[in-house]
Design a protein around this motif. Structure first.
Motif, PDB file in Angstrom:
ATOM      1  N   ASN A  34       0.814  -1.223   0.000  1.00  0.00           N
ATOM      2  CA  ASN A  34       0.000   0.000   0.000  1.00  0.00           C
ATOM      3  C   ASN A  34       0.846   1.272   0.000  1.00  0.00           C
ATOM      4  OD1 ASN A  34      -2.432  -1.513   0.120  1.00  0.00           O
ATOM      5  ND2 ASN A  34      -2.205  -1.719   2.342  1.00  0.00           N
ATOM      6  N   LEU A  35       2.018   1.180  -0.583  1.00  0.00           N
ATOM      7  CA  LEU A  35       2.911   2.334  -0.669  1.00  0.00           C
ATOM      8  C   LEU A  35       3.294   2.544  -2.131  1.00  0.00           C
ATOM      9  CD1 LEU A  35       4.777   4.461   0.749  1.00  0.00           C
ATOM     10  CD2 LEU A  35       6.541   2.698   0.736  1.00  0.00           C
ATOM     11  N   SER A  36       2.841   3.634  -2.730  1.00  0.00           N
ATOM     12  CA  SER A  36       3.234   3.952  -4.101  1.00  0.00           C
ATOM     13  C   SER A  36       4.461   4.856  -4.086  1.00  0.00           C
ATOM     14  CB  SER A  36       2.086   4.616  -4.857  1.00  0.00           C
ATOM     15  OG  SER A  36       1.673   5.777  -4.184  1.00  0.00           O
ATOM     16  N   VAL A  37       5.239   4.784  -5.161  1.00  0.00           N
ATOM     17  CA  VAL A  37       6.514   5.503  -5.212  1.00  0.00           C
ATOM     18  C   VAL A  37       6.560   6.350  -6.490  1.00  0.00           C
ATOM     19  CG1 VAL A  37       9.018   5.258  -5.352  1.00  0.00           C
ATOM     20  CG2 VAL A  37       7.697   3.700  -3.902  1.00  0.00           C
ATOM     21  N   GLU A  38       6.777   7.642  -6.321  1.00  0.00           N
ATOM     22  CA  GLU A  38       6.952   8.504  -7.494  1.00  0.00           C
ATOM     23  C   GLU A  38       8.334   8.306  -8.099  1.00  0.00           C
ATOM     24  OE1 GLU A  38       6.203  12.588  -6.816  1.00  0.00           O
ATOM     25  OE2 GLU A  38       4.286  12.268  -5.807  1.00  0.00           O
ATOM     26  N   GLU A  81       7.397   5.909 -10.694  1.00  0.00           N
ATOM     27  CA  GLU A  81       5.989   5.600 -10.971  1.00  0.00           C
ATOM     28  C   GLU A  81       5.681   4.132 -10.661  1.00  0.00           C
ATOM     29  OE1 GLU A  81       5.229   6.809 -14.961  1.00  0.00           O
ATOM     30  OE2 GLU A  81       5.615   8.918 -14.550  1.00  0.00           O
ATOM     31  N   MET A  82       5.930   3.749  -9.426  1.00  0.00           N
ATOM     32  CA  MET A  82       5.647   2.384  -8.974  1.00  0.00           C
ATOM     33  C   MET A  82       4.318   2.378  -8.223  1.00  0.00           C
ATOM     34  SD  MET A  82       9.454   1.380  -7.552  1.00  0.00           S
ATOM     35  CE  MET A  82       9.074  -0.354  -7.327  1.00  0.00           C
ATOM     36  N   PRO A  83       3.292   1.756  -8.775  1.00  0.00           N
ATOM     37  CA  PRO A  83       1.997   1.720  -8.082  1.00  0.00           C
ATOM     38  C   PRO A  83       2.073   0.858  -6.826  1.00  0.00           C
ATOM     39  CG  PRO A  83       1.938   0.328 -10.031  1.00  0.00           C
ATOM     40  CD  PRO A  83       3.248   1.068 -10.072  1.00  0.00           C
ATOM     41  N   ALA A  84       1.229   1.166  -5.877  1.00  0.00           N
ATOM     42  CA  ALA A  84       1.209   0.409  -4.626  1.00  0.00           C
ATOM     43  C   ALA A  84       0.849  -1.049  -4.885  1.00  0.00           C
ATOM     44  CB  ALA A  84       0.208   1.038  -3.654  1.00  0.00           C
ATOM     45  N   ILE A  85       1.406  -1.898  -4.066  1.00  0.00           N
ATOM     46  CA  ILE A  85       1.134  -3.332  -4.144  1.00  0.00           C
ATOM     47  C   ILE A  85       0.204  -3.725  -3.005  1.00  0.00           C
ATOM     48  CG2 ILE A  85       2.149  -5.638  -3.903  1.00  0.00           C
ATOM     49  CD1 ILE A  85       4.707  -4.537  -5.130  1.00  0.00           C
ATOM     50  N   GLN A  86      -0.860  -4.432  -3.343  1.00  0.00           N
ATOM     51  CA  GLN A  86      -1.730  -5.009  -2.335  1.00  0.00           C
ATOM     52  C   GLN A  86      -1.317  -6.466  -2.162  1.00  0.00           C
ATOM     53  OE1 GLN A  86      -4.383  -3.529  -0.444  1.00  0.00           O
ATOM     54  NE2 GLN A  86      -4.021  -5.436   0.664  1.00  0.00           N
ATOM     55  N   ARG A  87      -0.718  -6.763  -1.044  1.00  0.00           N
ATOM     56  CA  ARG A  87      -0.192  -8.111  -0.844  1.00  0.00           C
ATOM     57  C   ARG A  87      -1.339  -9.102  -0.665  1.00  0.00           C
ATOM     58  NH1 ARG A  87       5.164  -9.252   2.759  1.00  0.00           N
ATOM     59  NH2 ARG A  87       5.759 -11.197   1.719  1.00  0.00           N
ATOM     60  N   GLU A  88      -1.271 -10.212  -1.373  1.00  0.00           N
ATOM     61  CA  GLU A  88      -2.306 -11.234  -1.305  1.00  0.00           C
ATOM     62  C   GLU A  88      -2.003 -12.234  -0.189  1.00  0.00           C
ATOM     63  OE1 GLU A  88      -3.126 -11.259  -6.136  1.00  0.00           O
ATOM     64  OE2 GLU A  88      -1.666 -12.615  -5.242  1.00  0.00           O
ATOM     65  N   ILE A  89      -3.027 -12.866   0.319  1.00  0.00           N
ATOM     66  CA  ILE A  89      -2.844 -13.857   1.366  1.00  0.00           C
ATOM     67  C   ILE A  89      -1.980 -15.006   0.850  1.00  0.00           C
ATOM     68  CG2 ILE A  89      -4.973 -15.116   0.785  1.00  0.00           C
ATOM     69  CD1 ILE A  89      -5.313 -15.604   3.813  1.00  0.00           C
ATOM     70  N   TYR A  90      -1.071 -15.477   1.678  1.00  0.00           N
ATOM     71  CA  TYR A  90      -0.134 -16.561   1.343  1.00  0.00           C
ATOM     72  C   TYR A  90       0.761 -16.200   0.154  1.00  0.00           C
ATOM     73  CZ  TYR A  90      -3.527 -19.159   4.174  1.00  0.00           C
ATOM     74  OH  TYR A  90      -4.364 -19.570   5.176  1.00  0.00           O
ATOM     75  N   SER A  91       1.067 -14.931   0.003  1.00  0.00           N
ATOM     76  CA  SER A  91       1.909 -14.523  -1.122  1.00  0.00           C
ATOM     77  C   SER A  91       3.373 -14.840  -0.845  1.00  0.00           C
ATOM     78  CB  SER A  91       1.736 -13.035  -1.397  1.00  0.00           C
ATOM     79  OG  SER A  91       2.112 -12.269  -0.278  1.00  0.00           O
ATOM     80  N   PRO A  92       4.230 -14.849  -1.868  1.00  0.00           N
ATOM     81  CA  PRO A  92       5.662 -15.130  -1.686  1.00  0.00           C
ATOM     82  C   PRO A  92       6.363 -14.032  -0.909  1.00  0.00           C
ATOM     83  CG  PRO A  92       4.980 -15.457  -3.975  1.00  0.00           C
ATOM     84  CD  PRO A  92       3.855 -14.747  -3.281  1.00  0.00           C
ATOM     85  N   LEU A  93       7.664 -14.208  -0.717  1.00  0.00           N
ATOM     86  CA  LEU A  93       8.463 -13.225   0.001  1.00  0.00           C
ATOM     87  C   LEU A  93       8.467 -11.891  -0.746  1.00  0.00           C
ATOM     88  CD1 LEU A  93      11.447 -15.558   0.951  1.00  0.00           C
ATOM     89  CD2 LEU A  93       9.693 -14.678   2.501  1.00  0.00           C
TER      90      LEU A  93
END
Length: 512
Positions: A34-38, A81-93
């Motif tokens: 949930n962190l986007s990067v300009e 311009e990196m959009p935020a990532i919503q981490r999914e349940i049981y996602s990888p490292l």
């Protein structure tokens, strides 16, 4: 920071001064979900002839090298311009799903000590040099070592005796000043003060075993229940803990020297199933710590219960926990008061109104530890009474409480790190005068994620319920997420299936 116009951008610089070159910080533009990067960049400014190493993850660019002043070289990595990532349940490292670059020196220095990190063997030599000569015990401790092991020929028993001696006579205190962050206190210091950090206590145990004629190895490891990964093909300082490895003729024992309660030979989820750097005189060697599997991580529960005419259930539950399934219970009963343990039980038990009559625990402190739990519980209004009918949930204590949200657009693989098996046998004696009106069918599920079976029978006023669930560790493709959702849904529903009993005509059942 107060600003009334949104959105706004904060630009900041961080400067860290270090007096050693053992650590190079990683570049992680997105430090969390949930962190986007300009825009983000990383630059290493070094003498033109200086050699350092790096490993990129999910970085598509090429590092830019720019000649600087005074024979300096700038090496740049950048992203924007990196959009935020919503981490999914049981996602990888995290490094598998976002951009990251890790760095490491080739040659390095810490205080007056120099080292080489071009390979694990050389890095191990540096660590060995830090601890060399710090294994001399005081004479009184040497005498105790020989007294404790006199008359014992079994090597494993000797190790267990000496490990217990360590546990009873030392405690963990972390004091790390200067080179002390890497170099252990010597054995004489620990013997006189009766404390030390992981390095000091491990070195002390190494010294004790050495006096008993038992060789062992100091081992660096990355500890943490969910943080055991290291990049094995990138030699660098990736460790935060030290444990002891004791190689035997047909086996290997591992000792967690900071614990005063764990049995000899057992590591638990803090350090099991990961790589460690074994430190020997010839250098460092990557080895794998024990992995505990399906037949080790068990929860086996047997319940005897009586349902009275007022729908109150009185039960005795005998549960046997082993392997990683006993870790949490071990911590509770060894580090909390009885009142605190009872509070924990009240938080965990899924009943509306109940009392705990008594509870007790016994431990088998072996290389594969086992904890036996006995609970006496009284549950008010456990069954539901509607006219002539009695609705009973036969699965009393072990129900799946998680359902997964469907996600047809799942992006990442699913990763499970734990194999385990739960097995429940339940016998409920019901009031007389009832027959079965409705009983759940036997259920059997079996797929790549696990196995689930349950069955319930009624005969002679007794409900007999059996449930088995196995969950498998592994990595599974994102396309199979729908099957995982179905597996969770099916077990969630099956765990809540009820038996309906109906009162026979002419039977007088007091209280209904």
């Amino acid at each position: 920071f107060y600003h009334r116009v949104y959105p706004y951008t904060i630009e900041y610089a961080v400067e860290i001064e270090c007096n050693n070159t053992l650590f190079f910080p990683p570049w992680v533009p997105q430090g969390r979900e949930n962190l986007s990067v300009e825009k983000s960049s990383m630059c290493i400014v070094s003498p033109a002839g200086y050699s350092f190493r790096f490993r990129e993850f999910n970085y598509s660019g090429v590092p830019v090298k720019i000649a600087g002043k005074d024979n300096r070289l700038e090496t740049w990595w950048s992203a924007k311009e990196m959009p935020a990532i919503q981490r999914e349940i049981y996602s990888p490292l995290w490094h598998e799903i976002t951009t990251m670059v890790i760095f490491g020196p080739t040659t390095f220095g810490v205080d007056d000590y120099k080292g080489d990190m071009s390979n694990w063997l050389e890095f191990g030599k540096f660590v060995y040099a830090l601890k060399k000569g710090r294994d001399i015990l005081p004479d009184n401790i040497k005498q105790q070592v020989h007294q404790l092991t006199a008359g014992t020929s079994d090597i494993k028993k000797k190790i267990a005796i000496l490990y217990e001696y360590l546990q009873k006579n030392t405690r963990y205190i972390s004091i790390q000043l200067g080179i002390g962050g890497w170099q252990p206190f010597d054995a004489k210091f620990v013997a006189s003060k009766a404390y030390g950090d992981c390095k000091a206590l491990t070195n002390y145990m190494y010294s004790i075993l050495k006096e008993a004629g038992i060789p062992s190895h100091y081992a660096l490891i990355r500890a943490g229940a969910s943080s055991g990964y290291i990049t094995t093909d990138f030699p660098s300082q990736q460790f935060n803990h030290v444990i002891l490895c004791v190689p035997l003729a047909k086996d290997t024992l591992w000792l967690e020297c900071t614990s005063q309660t764990m049995p000899a030979g057992y590591l638990g989820d803090f350090t099991c199933n990961r790589y460690a750097l074994l430190v020997a005189e010839d250098g460092g060697h990557l080895v794998h710590t024990p992995s505990y599997g399906l037949n080790d991580n068990l929860q086996q529960r047997n319940i005897k219960a009586v349902l009275d005419n007022e729908a109150t259930l009185k039960l005795t539950a005998l549960t046997r926990y082993s392997g990683l399934q006993q870790d949490n219970i071990h911590g509770l009963i060894n580090h909390l008061s009885k009142d605190k343990v009872k509070e924990y039980l009240h938080e965990q038990l899924d009943f509306a109104t109940y009392t705990i009559g008594s509870f007790a625990y016994t431990e088998e402190k072996t290389a594969m530890p086992v904890i036996a739990e006995t609970l006496d519980i009284t549950v008010s209004n456990y069954a539901t009474i509607t006219g002539k009918r009695l609705f009973i949930l036969p699965n009393i204590m072990t129900r799946n409480n998680r359902k997964l949200a469907p996600d047809e657009l799942r992006s990442y693989d699913m990763v499970f790190n734990l194999d385990y098996r739960d097995e429940d046998s339940v016998e409920i004696t019901t009031p007389e005068g009832y027959t079965v009106e409705s009983i759940p069918q036997d259920i059997s599920l079996n797929n790549q994620f696990g196995k689930y079976t349950c069955s319930v029978k009624f005969s002679n006023n007794k409900l007999v319920y059996y449930r088995l669930i196995e969950r498998y560790a592994g990595r599974f493709p994102s396309k199979d997420y729908g099957e995982l959702v179905k597996f969770y849904d099916a077990t969630f529903k099956a765990d809540r299936n009820r038996v309906v009993l109906v009162k026979q005509e002419g039977s007088g059942t007091k209280g209904f």
